[in-house]
Motif scaffolding. Structure first.
Motif, short mmCIF file in Angstrom:
data_model
loop_
_atom_site.label_atom_id
_atom_site.label_comp_id
_atom_site.label_asym_id
_atom_site.label_seq_id
_atom_site.Cartn_x
_atom_site.Cartn_y
_atom_site.Cartn_z
N ASP A 36 0.63 -1.29 -0.11
CA ASP A 36 -0.10 0.06 0.16
C ASP A 36 0.67 1.01 -0.01
N ALA A 37 -0.08 1.83 -0.49
CA ALA A 37 1.07 3.94 -0.62
C ALA A 37 2.26 4.09 0.39
N ALA A 38 0.63 4.12 1.69
CA ALA A 38 1.25 4.66 3.05
C ALA A 38 2.16 3.63 3.51
N THR A 39 2.10 2.16 2.88
CA THR A 39 3.53 1.97 3.80
C THR A 39 4.44 1.95 2.96
N HIS A 40 5.18 1.81 1.21
CA HIS A 40 5.93 1.97 0.88
C HIS A 40 6.57 3.25 0.52
#
Length: 202
Positions: A36-40
Motif C-alpha cells: 500500500d502507498a503509505a507503507t511504501h
C-alpha cells in the motif's frame, strides 16, 4: 512482514535452482507491487535516510543509480541533493540485449528518452565512470547476493567495469532471504541498505 515464499529445492541442480529463483522472483515482485502507498512511502523514507547518511561520507562521488520501475524505492530525491552539494550522478544506458550497461551523466535537467524495455535513459550527456553503483534488489541474502529481474545486466556490467565501483544493494528488508542460491557468475554487493539500516558485506 513475513512473506510466503516457495521452499528451496531439495535437489539443487541447475534447473531446480533456476525454477526456484524464478518462482521466488515472481512472489517478491508480487509482494512489492501490492504494497500500500503509505507503507511504501514509510519504508522508502527510511531507506532514503540511510542512503543519505551513507553518501555523506562520499560527497564527491559519481553515483550510478536507477530509474525506479515496478514500485522500486525512488532514490532520486537523495541523488538530486547529492548533486546540489557537489556530487555527480549517472544513469545506465543499455546498448543492446546481453550487453553490459554504460553510464551517462544525469542531472534533473537531463533530457530522457525511452530505452531498453521502455525504461527512461539520458540522452545528450557524456559517458562517465561511476564510483558507486546502486543495484535495486528484488530479493537478497545476508552474503550480499542479489536476486534481480533475471536479465543479468548488473552482473555483466560489473564484470566489465574497471576499476570496479563500490556496489550498494537497495531494497526492502522484508525481501531478505536465507540464501538466494546464487549462480557461479553472480557478483555480491559490497553494502546492503534497507529500511532496517546499512550492512557492509565482509
Amino acid at each position: 512482514m513475513i512473506l510466503d515464499l516457495p521452499a528451496a529445492p531439495v535437489n539443487c541442480d541447475a534447473n531446480s535452482q533456476s525454477e526456484w529463483r524464478h518462482a521466488v522472483r515472481r512472489a517478491l515482485l508480487g509482494w512489492r507491487a501490492g504494497l500500500d502507498a503509505a507503507t511504501h512511502h514509510h519504508l522508502s523514507g527510511k531507506i532514503r535516510d540511510h542512503f543519505t547518511r551513507f553518501l555523506a561520507d562520499h560527497p564527491k562521488a559519481t553515483v550510478g543509480f536507477y530509474w525506479p520501475i515496478q514500485n522500486e524505492i525512488d532514490v532520486r530525491p537523495v541523488i538530486e541533493a547529492h548533486i546540489a552539494s557537489g556530487g555527480g550522478a549517472a544513469l545506465p544506458v543499455v546498448p543492446g540485449k546481453d550487453q553490459p550497461m554504460v553510464f551517462h551523466a544525469w542531472t534533473p535537467d537531463t533530457e530522457m528518452v525511452p530505452g531498453f524495455a521502455r525504461i527512461p535513459e539520458p540522452t545528450g550527456t557524456e559517458l562517465v565512470a561511476v564510483d558507486i553503483l546502486l543495484a535495486p534488489l528484488v530479493g537478497f541474502d545476508g552474503q550480499g547476493y542479489r536476486l534481480g529481474y533475471g536479465g543479468g545486466f548488473f552482473d555483466r556490467t560489473l564484470a566489465a567495469c574497471e576499476p570496479k565501483p563500490l556496489v550498494i544493494g537497495i531494497g526492502f528488508e522484508a525481501t531478505r532471504l536465507k540464501d538466494i542460491l546464487p549462480h557461479q557468475y553472480d557478483v555480491p554487493v559490497d553494502v546492503l541498505i534497507t529500511d532496517q539500516g546499512m550492512t557492509k558485506i565482509a
